[in-house]
Design a protein around this motif. Structure first.
Motif, PDB file in Angstrom:
ATOM      1  N   GLN A 747      25.672  68.198  14.715  1.00  0.00           N
ATOM      2  CA  GLN A 747      26.131  68.721  15.997  1.00  0.00           C
ATOM      3  C   GLN A 747      27.503  69.369  15.893  1.00  0.00           C
ATOM      4  O   GLN A 747      27.973  69.980  16.863  1.00  0.00           O
ATOM      5  N   GLY A 748      28.143  69.210  14.737  1.00  0.00           N
ATOM      6  CA  GLY A 748      29.453  69.817  14.540  1.00  0.00           C
ATOM      7  C   GLY A 748      30.606  68.922  14.925  1.00  0.00           C
ATOM      8  O   GLY A 748      31.759  69.379  14.946  1.00  0.00           O
ATOM      9  N   GLN A 923      21.906  81.697  15.228  1.00  0.00           N
ATOM     10  CA  GLN A 923      23.019  81.091  15.956  1.00  0.00           C
ATOM     11  C   GLN A 923      22.568  80.633  17.346  1.00  0.00           C
ATOM     12  O   GLN A 923      22.880  79.522  17.786  1.00  0.00           O
ATOM     13  N   LYS A 924      21.818  81.493  18.028  1.00  0.00           N
ATOM     14  CA  LYS A 924      21.365  81.171  19.377  1.00  0.00           C
ATOM     15  C   LYS A 924      20.438  79.945  19.370  1.00  0.00           C
ATOM     16  O   LYS A 924      20.601  79.005  20.177  1.00  0.00           O
ATOM     17  N   ALA A 926      20.163  77.607  17.059  1.00  0.00           N
ATOM     18  CA  ALA A 926      20.879  76.400  16.624  1.00  0.00           C
ATOM     19  C   ALA A 926      21.682  75.822  17.776  1.00  0.00           C
ATOM     20  O   ALA A 926      21.688  74.605  18.005  1.00  0.00           O
ATOM     21  N   ASP A 927      22.363  76.687  18.528  1.00  0.00           N
ATOM     22  CA  ASP A 927      23.146  76.201  19.657  1.00  0.00           C
ATOM     23  C   ASP A 927      22.249  75.574  20.716  1.00  0.00           C
ATOM     24  O   ASP A 927      22.599  74.539  21.312  1.00  0.00           O
ATOM     25  N   GLU A 928      21.098  76.185  20.975  1.00  0.00           N
ATOM     26  CA  GLU A 928      20.175  75.648  21.977  1.00  0.00           C
ATOM     27  C   GLU A 928      19.629  74.281  21.571  1.00  0.00           C
ATOM     28  O   GLU A 928      19.425  73.405  22.419  1.00  0.00           O
ATOM     29  N   GLY A 930      21.203  72.158  19.744  1.00  0.00           N
ATOM     30  CA  GLY A 930      22.283  71.201  19.555  1.00  0.00           C
ATOM     31  C   GLY A 930      22.788  71.105  18.137  1.00  0.00           C
ATOM     32  O   GLY A 930      23.606  70.234  17.825  1.00  0.00           O
ATOM     33  N   GLY A 932      25.173  72.278  16.294  1.00  0.00           N
ATOM     34  CA  GLY A 932      26.425  73.009  16.420  1.00  0.00           C
ATOM     35  C   GLY A 932      27.008  73.451  15.100  1.00  0.00           C
ATOM     36  O   GLY A 932      27.666  74.502  15.028  1.00  0.00           O
ATOM     37  N   GLY A 935      25.226  76.599  13.989  1.00  0.00           N
ATOM     38  CA  GLY A 935      25.638  77.676  14.893  1.00  0.00           C
ATOM     39  C   GLY A 935      27.020  78.181  14.568  1.00  0.00           C
ATOM     40  O   GLY A 935      27.272  79.400  14.546  1.00  0.00           O
ATOM     41  N   ARG A 936      27.944  77.246  14.303  1.00  0.00           N
ATOM     42  CA  ARG A 936      29.312  77.640  13.979  1.00  0.00           C
ATOM     43  C   ARG A 936      29.374  78.399  12.658  1.00  0.00           C
ATOM     44  O   ARG A 936      30.094  79.396  12.520  1.00  0.00           O
ATOM     45  N   ARG A 939      28.120  81.934  13.138  1.00  0.00           N
ATOM     46  CA  ARG A 939      29.128  82.783  13.792  1.00  0.00           C
ATOM     47  C   ARG A 939      30.208  83.190  12.802  1.00  0.00           C
ATOM     48  O   ARG A 939      30.657  84.341  12.783  1.00  0.00           O
TER      49      ARG A 939
END
Length: 946
Positions: A747-748, A923-924, A926-928, A930, A932, A935-936, A939
């Motif tokens: 989740q980051g 990215q989209k 992964a963020d959806e 969770g 993170g 996603g990071r 980016r």
């Protein structure tokens, strides 16, 4: 009833033909106790306290599980169990009504009653001695002695700890120089303990096998006779049987002083009774002559020698007369008239049942479980209302693995025990609660027994054991500390150390287990207690194996096997063989491991140990799986599962479902694995096995995490962590923390991830789990790479890799090698990274674990692509596409996202037209979901162009 009286009263609810004892947490149907799990009882009580009203599901679940998050199916299972227990009612059809989409309503008319209970009387006898007395009351409905309340139990426990700390406990053996026949006491304490007597058995002078049963019969009957009135402490027959394995007795004559001292030290007895008998048989009119000798175990002198005559049909009168003469020699009062009926209740109704019962006990005590079971089944058929035969049969069935049948016999013994004396009633109830795995209730019973008879170390040991098995580890340790506060030699009893070793194993504290078991073995050897020594060496060997010392473990286990064999305990031999097989399996010595498992399986089949047979099949299934034989492993597990179900071993069923789930998970059949994990968790929950429940929550959390449900995974891990902290199960807690750390990493939440990973690592180091500590180093290395500190990861990984290589953990070696390759790659050390990736890849390709295979393949492709060579870059892309496809097929979202990210970065560097669009989509998604961290990273790659 006044408020003051209410404080010393018990509350009951009654409906139909049922009655609930609130303080004791018992449900009765007419005069019979109805077995219920603790959570089922709590559910029933909540419904009964609000009759006619709807209880919402959420409110009911919060009441029954106040500190735990559970799923609705747990409540549904409790309701189903209650309906079965309550049965159908002709007028109301069912007591519990389901209100669709809302909850439940209790439909019967309920009445509440209060009954006064006997007070606990505490009187001061001296400044240093407190005597606890209790009036006895018979419940006319159940025939059961009214037990102490929980508050009274707490008072007794505090009293015992106070006495132990003040060293006013009596000792287990007499001090030298005391006058024969006097009551031994502490010097200066004023506390008095009961003299202890052991009936060692009687020699059959006729030599006829058909008369051999009388030796056991006389011993059991005389032990009951001497225990009556609670003025003497009679050593149980099973303890005497264990003694005879180690201490040879010289026939019917008097025993030599050195032998008496060994008996005293082994049994903690002051006096021994032995002798011989002559049975003239039918031709002699059934006449029997019994010769007895009473000896002082410390001084070695003979205090009495006499003979009594009678008949087989009049054994009770014969033993009663002999017991009276022994009491006279020991200077204690005759059996009170009120106790005589209880003594008779401990005897079968006729000679045939007595013979079968005695022969059955003798078989069990000589390790012939099947022979003992068969004879005891005949004994209960000959006298169905003899409680001790049902209790003994339950013990025999439990040892053979027939748990469901054992519970039935233990229940019958409990229901028939009302006419026995209070001590025997409680002993039978303790066994009943233990067979049902109702360890909280068992602990209450043994706390009562130990409070009433604090000179009986057996009850203190049983109390600590029950506390440990109920998950009350700190209570168990407090009890053991109290026992260690006894004067010598009681404080040095090796069984105290064995209970500590067993508790330590249950919470994965293998350092403590090894130390305690080693201490027990040393003390057992000093006493010549071979069976206990064998059990201790078995525990010590298991701990050494878990501590990463396989050579030392095999030495200890071989010693245990040899000692078990010398005592004739074939079941113990099989256990030791099984443990040796597990160590050999870990070392990669598959051929020898299989040989040990097959030897254990053959022994267990010979002795009729069906539970052991299922265990051996499980071991062989693990070997099949390690040899990549999925179908063979599944077949073995299916056989084991069938065996566990046949004998009613719910724990075995739950564990086997877990094992099957593991191989389905590793084989990539994640949905099947998840279903089996959930079935196993439901069984553990239904049994009240919190440790088993926590294990399954961790497994389900792993499935959720890898399938992309990080929120669901977090909930499972946090629930498991709560249980593990409550129970003090450090090893399992470390596993749950590691899982939670991985969720936070994905989740980051890097800071939270480090906190969990570091706590897990500290726990594993503290427990001495070298393999587990290495896994924690892998976790921390993975985190360090994501934190941008690959040099830290590179520095820590080689030592951890060496450890998993020593332990033969090929999957962990492949995983750790891939992490090292990643760290080296991040540092720009391409040649070294390529070398480590090439080492890890062949190991991973042989693995049964799809997660490991895909992770290593992803890292290897990343290293390939970093070379910049067109052919290697093309191969890397193909490999990453294959990983994505396989991960999607298996539902491993984490592996799929990681492979997509690596491929996206490779495409970006290769100037592929769709690279940026693919990374943006990743990215989209992964963020959806969770994820993170991915996603990071996506980016960052888009921003920096790599």
């Amino acid at each position: 009833m006044s408020q003051a009286n209410l404080q010393s009263a018990k509350r009951f609810y009654e409906f139909g033909s049922f009655r609930i004892d609130v303080s004791e947490k018992l449900l009765f149907h007419e005069t019979n106790a109805v077995p219920l799990t603790p959570k089922a009882f709590d559910t029933l009580l909540a419904l009964v306290e609000t009759p006619g009203h709807i209880l919402e599901k959420d409110d009911l679940m919060k009441r029954v599980w106040p500190d735990t998050i559970v799923e609705e199916n747990n409540l549904t299972q409790n309701i189903s169990a209650l309906r079965k227990a309550l049965g159908q009612n002709a007028e109301e059809r069912t007591y519990i009504e389901t209100i669709p989409r809302r909850g439940y309503r209790f439909r019967a008319t309920v009445s509440e009653r209060w009954e006064e209970i006997p007070e606990l009387i505490v009187r001061e006898r001296t400044k240093s001695t407190v005597i606890v007395e209790e009036e006895e009351e018979t419940d006319t409905r159940t025939g059961l002695w009214t037990r102490l309340s929980l508050a009274q139990f707490a008072l007794i426990a505090a009293f015992l700890l106070l006495v132990a700390a003040s060293t006013v406990y009596y000792v287990n053996t007499r001090s030298h120089g005391e006058e024969a026949g006097s009551r031994p006491s502490f010097a200066g304490s004023g506390a008095v303990r009961r003299p202890a007597v052991a009936v060692l058995g009687f020699q059959n002078l006729t030599g006829r096998p058909d008369a051999a049963w009388l030796s056991t019969a006389f011993s059991e009957m005389l032990t009951s006779e001497l225990a009556a009135g609670e003025q003497l402490r009679a050593i149980p027959g099973e303890d005497v049987a264990r003694l005879k394995v180690n201490v040879p007795l010289e026939g019917a004559g008097s025993l030599a002083p050195d032998t008496l001292l060994r008996i005293r030290d082994n049994l903690g007895t002051d006096y021994v009774v032995l002798g011989s008998y002559t049975d003239l048989g039918q031709q002699g009119g059934g006449r029997v002559r019994l010769d007895l000798r009473l000896q002082d175990a410390s001084a070695g002198e003979t205090l009495a020698a006499f003979a009594e005559t009678g008949t087989e049909s009049g054994l009770f009168d014969l033993v009663s007369t002999a017991g009276a003469r022994l009491r006279q020699a020991l200077k204690v009062d005759d059996v009170p008239r009120t106790e005589a009926a209880a003594v008779r209740a401990e005897l079968p109704s006729g000679p045939e049942a007595a013979k079968l019962y005695a022969d059955g006990l003798a078989k069990i005590r000589s390790f012939d479980g099947v022979g003992g079971r068969d004879l005891l089944e005949k004994a209960v058929a000959a006298d169905p209302r003899f409680p001790l035969a049902h209790s003994a049969l339950g013990t025999a069935l439990s040892a053979l693995g027939y748990d469901a049948q054992a519970r039935e016999e233990a229940k019958k013994a409990f229901q028939l025990s009302g006419s026995l004396d209070r001590q025997e009633r409680l002993v039978i109830e303790g066994r009943y609660r233990s067979v049902l795995n109702q360890w909280d209730r068992a602990a209450e019973v043994y706390r009562t027994l130990f409070g009433l008879f604090p000179d009986n170390l057996d009850y203190g040991i049983s109390l600590a054991t029950a506390q440990s098995l109920s998950g009350k580890g700190q209570d168990a340790l407090a009890t053991l500390a109290a026992l260690r506060g006894l004067p010598a030699p009681g404080r040095d009893d090796p069984r105290i150390d064995m209970v500590e070793a067993d508790w330590a194993e249950s919470v994965s504290d293998f350092k403590r287990e090894q130390a305690s078991a080693s201490r027990a073995a040393d003390r057992g050897e000093a006493l010549g207690a071979d069976l206990l020594v064998a059990r201790a060496r078995l525990s010590e060997g298991t701990a050494l194996w878990r501590l990463g010392q396989p050579a030392e473990a095999l030495t200890a286990l071989a010693g245990a096997e040899k000692t078990f064999a010398s005592t004739g305990d074939k079941g113990g031999v099989a256990e030791a063989l099984e443990a040796r097989g597990e160590v050999l399996t870990d070392q990669g010595n598959i051929a020898e491991a299989r040989q040990k498992y097959e030897q254990a399986l053959e022994i267990r089949r010979q002795i009729g140990d069906e539970g052991g047979v299922a265990s051996s099949l499980t071991d062989l299934a693990i070997l099949k799986w390690q040899q990549s034989d999925f179908e063979g492993a599944k077949q073995m597990y299916d056989q084991a599962l069938a065996s566990f179900r046949e004998i009613g071993d719910e724990v075995g069923v739950a564990n086997t479902l877990n094992n099957l789930a593991n191989i389905f998970y590793d084989h990539g059949e994640v949905a099947t694995a998840k279903r089996m994990y959930e079935d196993s968790a439901a069984k553990f929950e239904g049994m009240g096995d919190k440790g088993g429940t926590a294990q399954e929550l961790i497994n389900i959390g792993l499935v959720f995490s890898n399938q992309g449900d990080l929120a669901g995974a977090r909930a499972k891990y946090e629930q498991a962590i709560g249980i593990c902290r409550q129970l003090g199960i450090k090893g399992l807690l470390a596993t749950a923390l590691s899982g939670l750390g991985e969720v936070d990493l994905r989740q980051g939440n890097l800071a939270a991830s480090r906190k969990s990973y570091e706590e897990a690592a500290a726990l594993r180091r503290d427990l001495g789990e070298k393999g587990g500590a290495a896994e924690s180093e892998f976790d921390l290395a993975s985190l360090a790479i994501e934190e941008g500190h690959p040099a830290n990861a590179q520095a820590a990984l080689p030592a951890a890799l060496d450890e998993v290589r020593r332990e033969g953990q090929a999957d962990d070696e492949a995983y750790g090698g891939a992490l090292l390759a990643r760290a080296l790659l991040e540092e720009g050390k391409l040649v070294e990274a390529d070398r480590e990736a090439r080492r890890a890849l062949p190991l991973a390709e042989k693995s049964q674990n799809a997660e490991v295979r895909l992770m290593v393949a992803t890292v290897a492709a990343q290293v390939e692509a970093a070379s910049g060579e067109p052919q290697r870059v093309a191969k890397a892309k193909d490999d990453l596409m294959a990983v994505q496809s396989e991960a999607a097929r298996l539902g491993l979202v984490d592996r799929q996202l990681e492979a997509r990210f690596v491929l996206g970065v490779v495409d970006l560097k290769s100037k592929e037209p769709a690279a940026r669009a693919n990374l943006e989509q990743l990215q989209k998604e992964a963020d959806e979901k969770g994820f993170g961290l991915i996603g990071r990273k996506a980016r960052h790659a888009l921003t920096n162009g790599s």
